[in-house]
Scaffold this active site. Sequence first.
Site, PDB file in Angstrom:
ATOM      1  N   LYS A 230      50.655  61.018  64.458  1.00  0.00           N
ATOM      2  CA  LYS A 230      50.453  60.176  62.786  1.00  0.00           C
ATOM      3  C   LYS A 230      51.585  58.873  63.260  1.00  0.00           C
ATOM      4  O   LYS A 230      51.221  57.746  62.965  1.00  0.00           O
ATOM      5  CB  LYS A 230      50.844  61.044  61.844  1.00  0.00           C
ATOM      6  CG  LYS A 230      50.747  60.386  60.498  1.00  0.00           C
ATOM      7  CD  LYS A 230      50.904  61.464  59.379  1.00  0.00           C
ATOM      8  CE  LYS A 230      52.099  62.226  59.634  1.00  0.00           C
ATOM      9  NZ  LYS A 230      53.087  61.727  58.425  1.00  0.00           N
TER      10      LYS A 230
ATOM     11  N   ARG B  62      53.703  64.238  48.522  1.00  0.00           N
ATOM     12  CA  ARG B  62      53.750  65.563  49.337  1.00  0.00           C
ATOM     13  C   ARG B  62      52.812  66.594  48.514  1.00  0.00           C
ATOM     14  O   ARG B  62      52.625  67.664  49.080  1.00  0.00           O
ATOM     15  CB  ARG B  62      55.059  66.100  49.776  1.00  0.00           C
ATOM     16  CG  ARG B  62      55.929  65.311  50.795  1.00  0.00           C
ATOM     17  CD  ARG B  62      56.977  66.118  51.463  1.00  0.00           C
ATOM     18  NE  ARG B  62      57.712  65.112  52.263  1.00  0.00           N
ATOM     19  CZ  ARG B  62      57.605  65.095  53.481  1.00  0.00           C
ATOM     20  NH1 ARG B  62      56.204  65.671  54.245  1.00  0.00           N
ATOM     21  NH2 ARG B  62      58.360  64.502  54.302  1.00  0.00           N
TER      22      ARG B  62
ATOM     23  N   ARG C  30      57.408  69.203  74.502  1.00  0.00           N
ATOM     24  CA  ARG C  30      58.017  67.930  74.448  1.00  0.00           C
ATOM     25  C   ARG C  30      59.461  68.295  74.936  1.00  0.00           C
ATOM     26  O   ARG C  30      60.002  69.202  74.526  1.00  0.00           O
ATOM     27  CB  ARG C  30      57.928  67.687  72.768  1.00  0.00           C
ATOM     28  CG  ARG C  30      58.387  66.124  72.672  1.00  0.00           C
ATOM     29  CD  ARG C  30      57.513  65.695  71.311  1.00  0.00           C
ATOM     30  NE  ARG C  30      57.642  66.454  70.205  1.00  0.00           N
ATOM     31  CZ  ARG C  30      57.012  66.225  69.057  1.00  0.00           C
ATOM     32  NH1 ARG C  30      56.255  65.509  69.168  1.00  0.00           N
ATOM     33  NH2 ARG C  30      56.969  67.118  68.033  1.00  0.00           N
TER      34      ARG C  30
ATOM     35  N   ARG D 246      64.120  69.861  71.437  1.00  0.00           N
ATOM     36  CA  ARG D 246      64.532  69.816  69.938  1.00  0.00           C
ATOM     37  C   ARG D 246      64.288  71.542  69.325  1.00  0.00           C
ATOM     38  O   ARG D 246      63.383  71.755  69.527  1.00  0.00           O
ATOM     39  CB  ARG D 246      63.671  68.855  69.079  1.00  0.00           C
ATOM     40  CG  ARG D 246      64.251  67.364  69.367  1.00  0.00           C
ATOM     41  CD  ARG D 246      63.553  66.581  68.215  1.00  0.00           C
ATOM     42  NE  ARG D 246      62.188  67.095  67.730  1.00  0.00           N
ATOM     43  CZ  ARG D 246      61.679  66.657  66.812  1.00  0.00           C
ATOM     44  NH1 ARG D 246      62.264  65.506  66.272  1.00  0.00           N
ATOM     45  NH2 ARG D 246      60.650  66.992  66.347  1.00  0.00           N
TER      46      ARG D 246
ATOM     47  N   ARG E 250      56.504  75.834  61.067  1.00  0.00           N
ATOM     48  CA  ARG E 250      56.127  74.410  60.907  1.00  0.00           C
ATOM     49  C   ARG E 250      54.825  74.043  60.458  1.00  0.00           C
ATOM     50  O   ARG E 250      54.495  73.260  59.419  1.00  0.00           O
ATOM     51  CB  ARG E 250      56.641  73.440  61.842  1.00  0.00           C
ATOM     52  CG  ARG E 250      58.101  73.286  62.007  1.00  0.00           C
ATOM     53  CD  ARG E 250      58.353  72.056  63.162  1.00  0.00           C
ATOM     54  NE  ARG E 250      58.195  70.931  62.829  1.00  0.00           N
ATOM     55  CZ  ARG E 250      58.201  70.079  63.679  1.00  0.00           C
ATOM     56  NH1 ARG E 250      58.480  70.405  64.968  1.00  0.00           N
ATOM     57  NH2 ARG E 250      58.191  68.887  63.492  1.00  0.00           N
TER      58      ARG E 250
END
Length: 230
Positions: free
Chosen positions: A14, A89, A128, A165, A176
């Site tokens: 996104k 949201r 990542r 991370r 998540r």
Amino acid sequence: MRRLILLGAPGAGKGTQAQMLEQELGIPQISTGDILRGAIKAGTTLGQKAKGYMDRGDYVPDAVVIGLVRERLQQADTTEGWNLDGFPRTPGQAEALDTLLQQLHQHIEGVVLIDVPEPVLVERMTGRRICPLCKRVFHLSFNPPPPVPPYCTDHSDCPGELIQRPDDSIEVVPNRLAKYRQQTEPLVDYYAAQGKLHIVNGNRTPDEVYAALLTLLLAEQPPEHKTEHN
Ligand SMILES: [Zn+2]
């Protein structure tokens, strides 16, 4: 379609698409995080209010966020369009946003869900690696860092040592995604019921996703949308 909302899971791309829209079409990405930080820095009344909640570790209430969005959507760079990021949201916030936009004589022209299968999202996120010094982002499979040593030394003399991370670890990613689904599905239903929802296949290269997005954005508007500009 130049007033829109992009929806997508973490890892769906996104942010990349929002950047491309901003650079190529001049549609600014309006992120509530940025608005909050900006208002706090500028010390506006609403900014001070928001800071009070955040300093106490509380959520900033919808009324304050809506007020900040109202101020932001009246700034000069949004007259040609906007892409709202991170807001709304919840269906409650979506309703409040609809009310606000009515008052501003604007409306959401479309909501685009960038759809990526969950296993692909997991692979994108867990692979990542980022450089804590220069913030360059790598991916173990798709954009591998220099093999040895694991430093960010490919194109510069940056001595950063790549890290994952905590958010991207395999322990955290499924949570998540579950949280995203739980939060976003009611919103997807809300905009589908308004006939505004478009789904774009996000399981391809950023350029391909962007091309699909452009096709949507440039598609002929329904008549009631046209009359707004007459
Ligand atoms: Zn670096």
